[in-house]
Design a protein around this motif. Structure first.
Motif, PDB file in Angstrom:
ATOM      1  N   LEU A   5       0.846  -1.205   0.000  1.00 16.23           N
ATOM      2  CA  LEU A   5       0.000   0.000   0.000  1.00 16.23           C
ATOM      3  C   LEU A   5       0.880   1.253   0.000  1.00 16.23           C
ATOM      4  N   PHE A   6       1.877   1.241   0.868  1.00 17.01           N
ATOM      5  CA  PHE A   6       2.737   2.416   1.019  1.00 17.01           C
ATOM      6  C   PHE A   6       3.556   2.647  -0.250  1.00 17.01           C
ATOM      7  N   ARG A   7       4.103   1.587  -0.799  1.00 22.93           N
ATOM      8  CA  ARG A   7       4.923   1.729  -2.014  1.00 22.93           C
ATOM      9  C   ARG A   7       4.075   2.200  -3.205  1.00 22.93           C
ATOM     10  N   ALA A   8       2.857   1.642  -3.318  1.00 21.28           N
ATOM     11  CA  ALA A   8       1.993   2.052  -4.431  1.00 21.28           C
ATOM     12  C   ALA A   8       1.706   3.553  -4.329  1.00 21.28           C
ATOM     13  N   GLY A   9       1.515   4.024  -3.105  1.00 20.40           N
ATOM     14  CA  GLY A   9       1.205   5.442  -2.900  1.00 20.40           C
ATOM     15  C   GLY A   9       2.357   6.361  -3.257  1.00 20.40           C
TER      16      GLY A   9
ATOM     17  N   LEU B 121      11.888   4.874  -4.440  1.00 23.00           N
ATOM     18  CA  LEU B 121      11.729   3.752  -3.513  1.00 23.00           C
ATOM     19  C   LEU B 121      12.906   2.784  -3.600  1.00 23.00           C
ATOM     20  N   LEU B 122      13.488   2.435  -2.456  1.00 31.36           N
ATOM     21  CA  LEU B 122      14.469   1.336  -2.397  1.00 31.36           C
ATOM     22  C   LEU B 122      13.698   0.050  -2.089  1.00 31.36           C
ATOM     23  N   PRO B 123      14.290  -1.125  -2.323  1.00 36.78           N
ATOM     24  CA  PRO B 123      13.559  -2.360  -2.001  1.00 36.78           C
ATOM     25  C   PRO B 123      13.250  -2.450  -0.508  1.00 36.78           C
ATOM     26  N   SER B 124      12.127  -3.078  -0.178  1.00 29.88           N
ATOM     27  CA  SER B 124      11.822  -3.386   1.223  1.00 29.88           C
ATOM     28  C   SER B 124      11.487  -4.873   1.274  1.00 29.88           C
ATOM     29  N   SER B 125      12.477  -5.698   1.544  1.00 34.21           N
ATOM     30  CA  SER B 125      12.310  -7.154   1.499  1.00 34.21           C
ATOM     31  C   SER B 125      11.947  -7.750   2.843  1.00 34.21           C
ATOM     32  N   GLY B 126      12.090  -6.965   3.912  1.00 39.86           N
ATOM     33  CA  GLY B 126      11.763  -7.435   5.252  1.00 39.86           C
ATOM     34  C   GLY B 126      11.724  -6.271   6.220  1.00 39.86           C
ATOM     35  N   SER B 127      11.408  -6.545   7.504  1.00 38.00           N
ATOM     36  CA  SER B 127      11.224  -5.508   8.542  1.00 38.00           C
ATOM     37  C   SER B 127       9.950  -4.723   8.261  1.00 38.00           C
ATOM     38  N   PHE B 128       9.736  -3.592   8.966  1.00 34.74           N
ATOM     39  CA  PHE B 128       8.573  -2.758   8.604  1.00 34.74           C
ATOM     40  C   PHE B 128       9.010  -1.362   8.202  1.00 34.74           C
ATOM     41  N   PHE B 129      10.135  -1.333   7.456  1.00 40.14           N
ATOM     42  CA  PHE B 129      10.684  -0.051   7.023  1.00 40.14           C
ATOM     43  C   PHE B 129      10.723   0.056   5.501  1.00 40.14           C
ATOM     44  N   GLN B 130      10.595   1.289   5.045  1.00 41.35           N
ATOM     45  CA  GLN B 130      10.720   1.600   3.625  1.00 41.35           C
ATOM     46  C   GLN B 130      11.675   2.783   3.503  1.00 41.35           C
TER      47      GLN B 130
ATOM     48  N   ASP C 161      -5.256   3.725   7.337  1.00 39.90           N
ATOM     49  CA  ASP C 161      -5.691   5.132   7.272  1.00 39.90           C
ATOM     50  C   ASP C 161      -4.548   6.078   7.597  1.00 39.90           C
ATOM     51  N   THR C 162      -3.700   5.690   8.537  1.00 38.57           N
ATOM     52  CA  THR C 162      -2.528   6.514   8.862  1.00 38.57           C
ATOM     53  C   THR C 162      -1.610   6.589   7.652  1.00 38.57           C
ATOM     54  N   LEU C 163      -1.396   5.440   6.998  1.00 38.01           N
ATOM     55  CA  LEU C 163      -0.519   5.420   5.821  1.00 38.01           C
ATOM     56  C   LEU C 163      -1.123   6.280   4.703  1.00 38.01           C
ATOM     57  N   ARG C 164      -2.445   6.187   4.518  1.00 37.73           N
ATOM     58  CA  ARG C 164      -3.086   6.980   3.462  1.00 37.73           C
ATOM     59  C   ARG C 164      -2.961   8.470   3.756  1.00 37.73           C
ATOM     60  N   GLU C 165      -3.120   8.827   5.016  1.00 37.52           N
ATOM     61  CA  GLU C 165      -2.983  10.232   5.416  1.00 37.52           C
ATOM     62  C   GLU C 165      -1.554  10.721   5.111  1.00 37.52           C
ATOM     63  N   ALA C 166      -0.561   9.902   5.461  1.00 45.48           N
ATOM     64  CA  ALA C 166       0.835  10.274   5.196  1.00 45.48           C
ATOM     65  C   ALA C 166       1.072  10.383   3.688  1.00 45.48           C
ATOM     66  N   LEU C 167       0.530   9.422   2.933  1.00 48.83           N
ATOM     67  CA  LEU C 167       0.732   9.431   1.478  1.00 48.83           C
ATOM     68  C   LEU C 167       0.129  10.671   0.842  1.00 48.83           C
ATOM     69  N   GLN C 168      -1.035  11.061   1.332  1.00 43.17           N
ATOM     70  CA  GLN C 168      -1.700  12.289   0.865  1.00 43.17           C
ATOM     71  C   GLN C 168      -0.741  13.479   0.995  1.00 43.17           C
ATOM     72  N   ARG C 169      -0.067  13.526   2.136  1.00 42.81           N
ATOM     73  CA  ARG C 169       0.839  14.649   2.397  1.00 42.81           C
ATOM     74  C   ARG C 169       2.129  14.540   1.592  1.00 42.81           C
ATOM     75  N   LEU C 170       2.576  13.289   1.356  1.00 48.27           N
ATOM     76  CA  LEU C 170       3.865  13.104   0.670  1.00 48.27           C
ATOM     77  C   LEU C 170       3.729  13.208  -0.856  1.00 48.27           C
ATOM     78  N   ARG C 171       2.480  13.023  -1.323  1.00 47.68           N
ATOM     79  CA  ARG C 171       2.284  12.884  -2.763  1.00 47.68           C
ATOM     80  C   ARG C 171       2.757  14.111  -3.547  1.00 47.68           C
ATOM     81  N   GLY C 172       2.601  15.267  -2.924  1.00 45.80           N
ATOM     82  CA  GLY C 172       2.950  16.496  -3.637  1.00 45.80           C
ATOM     83  C   GLY C 172       4.444  16.710  -3.792  1.00 45.80           C
ATOM     84  N   LEU C 173       5.254  15.906  -3.152  1.00 51.84           N
ATOM     85  CA  LEU C 173       6.706  16.170  -3.164  1.00 51.84           C
ATOM     86  C   LEU C 173       7.323  15.917  -4.536  1.00 51.84           C
TER      87      LEU C 173
END
Ligand code: PMP
Ligand code: GLN
Length: 383
Positions: A298-302, A310-319, A371-383
């Motif tokens: 979800l986060f990467r698609a956003g 985007l760098l690869p995220s193969s494990g953990s909960f980090f991007q 929803d938190t991720l979507r809110e963050a993506l909304q804010r990051l999208r304009g960058l």
């Protein structure tokens, strides 16, 4: 009255980047994708199990090594997943989080002047821990961009003074994971040496795209020299409970416990009983990779159409993302700007390098409600 002054044991150390960025996020009302912790609750059945343990009177000191039922769960899970048997009594210890496990393992085996190899970038507690033991950190970089281990460089860094090598897969901050070939190559390099291994596997159940977690426990030549650390905080979405486990061969565990017993002595009792009961079912961790993989996707698609690379995220909960198309600021200033102006907090990768190396990459944590991720993506999208 004058307060005596004394030389600091850790003169270079200030407040951790995680605490600093979380405080800044609160101050600016930012979505906190900085410090790595879930913003959702754990399974209510886990809270019930712990509550029940308290009500049943499990409120005094547990055994120093940990509640036996929980050590049985750890041993059984390791056997089932990685095919290695750890003796419940002599080879498994419950700790107050992986943080205490790592410090205790280092204090147990590193003598003043011993060399400890760390792979940069590395989790922020390793270097201060080595310093407290009087050890000398020897830095070997992970391969730039891919963050994969460079086994030849690790081999070249080993000297007669090398006591310990610290590895971490899945990796914080880069989200890379070690392959079976990586582990086998490391096993071959360490075979003729006396070097011990500290394998930080707190994200063991968060490996994606069908890949298996390559625990040091799977490889006989690594397991025989390794402290293998996992964290219930990560696996069960309860980072605030500060509870983890260490598996190691009996002679290593004996030395580990000598330090552990005078460090915390033991770890809170009701959580141990509750977690033991809850984790009798493998369902308690089996779905975790799928759960987080969906959040990763979800986060990467956003961010796919943004100028954050985007760098690869193969494990953990980090991007991790490369910020160079978005800003000329150093990564630390970029994260402060992002928190203040865009209202999303992130962690600069330079915080994981002793020399502050800035490769224009920052880390987001996607252990958040959709929803938190979507809110963050909304804010990051304009960058
Ligand atoms: N090692 C790594 C790689 C981590 O990311 C963390 C915490 N995020 C820890 C150790 C510490 O884990 P705990 O919260 O169980 O102390
Ligand atoms: N390990 C977590 C992270 O990398 C934070 C833990 C902490 O705040 N010390 O974000």
């Amino acid at each position: 009255m004058s307060i005596p002054s004394f030389p600091s044991r850790l003169p270079q150390v200030g407040t951790t980047i995680f605490t600093t960025m979380s405080a800044l996020a609160v101050e600016h009302g930012a979505v906190n994708l900085g410090q790595g912790f879930p913003d959702f609750g754990c399974d209510p059945a886990l809270v019930d199990a712990v509550t029940h343990a308290m009500q049943a009177g499990h409120n005094q000191y547990p055994p120093m090594a940990g509640v036996r039922a929980l050590r049985e769960v750890v041993s059984g899970k390791t056997q089932a997943l990685y095919g290695h048997h750890y003796d419940v009594d002599a080879e498994v210890t419950i700790t107050a989080g992986a943080t205490q496990a790592i410090l205790t393992a280092i204090l147990a085996c590193v003598h003043p002047g011993d060399e400890v190899i760390v792979l940069d970038p590395c989790y922020d507690s390793y270097l201060p821990n080595i310093a407290l033991a009087g050890g000398v950190a020897v830095h070997v970089p992970l391969t730039p961009h891919s963050f994969r281990p460079d086994i030849a460089r690790i081999a070249a860094a080993i000297t007669p003074r090398t006591r310990l090598l610290i590895i971490n897969s899945p990796h914080n901050p880069s989200a890379s994971v070690w392959s079976g070939e990586d582990m086998r190559a490391l096993e071959a390099v360490l075979a003729p040496t006396n070097v011990l291994l500290l394998s930080d596997e707190v994200y063991e159940h968060m490996v994606y795209d069908g890949a298996p977690h390559q625990s040091a426990a799977r490889f006989a030549g690594l397991a025989e020299r390794a402290f293998v650390v996992s964290s219930f905080g990560k696996t069960l979405h309860v980072t605030g409970w500060k509870i983890a486990s260490v598996c190691a061969p009996a002679p290593l565990t004996a030395e580990f416990r000598k330090v552990h017993q005078f460090n915390v002595f033991s770890v809170n009792t009701p959580m141990q009983h509750g977690i033991a009961q809850y984790m009798m079912s493998p369902a308690s961790y089996e779905g975790l990779a799928g759960f987080y993989q969906a959040k990763r996707d979800l986060f990467r698609a956003g961010l796919a159409d943004s100028r954050l690379k985007l760098l690869p995220s193969s494990g953990s909960f980090f991007q991790c993302v490369d910020i160079s198309q978005v800003s000329d600021l150093p990564d630390t200033e970029f994260c402060q700007w992002l928190t203040r102006e865009i209202k999303v907090a992130a962690i600069p990768l330079s915080a994981f390098y002793a020399d502050g190396f800035d490769q224009r990459v920052v880390r987001f944590c996607y252990a958040k409600q959709d929803d938190t991720l979507r809110e963050a993506l909304q804010r990051l999208r304009g960058l």
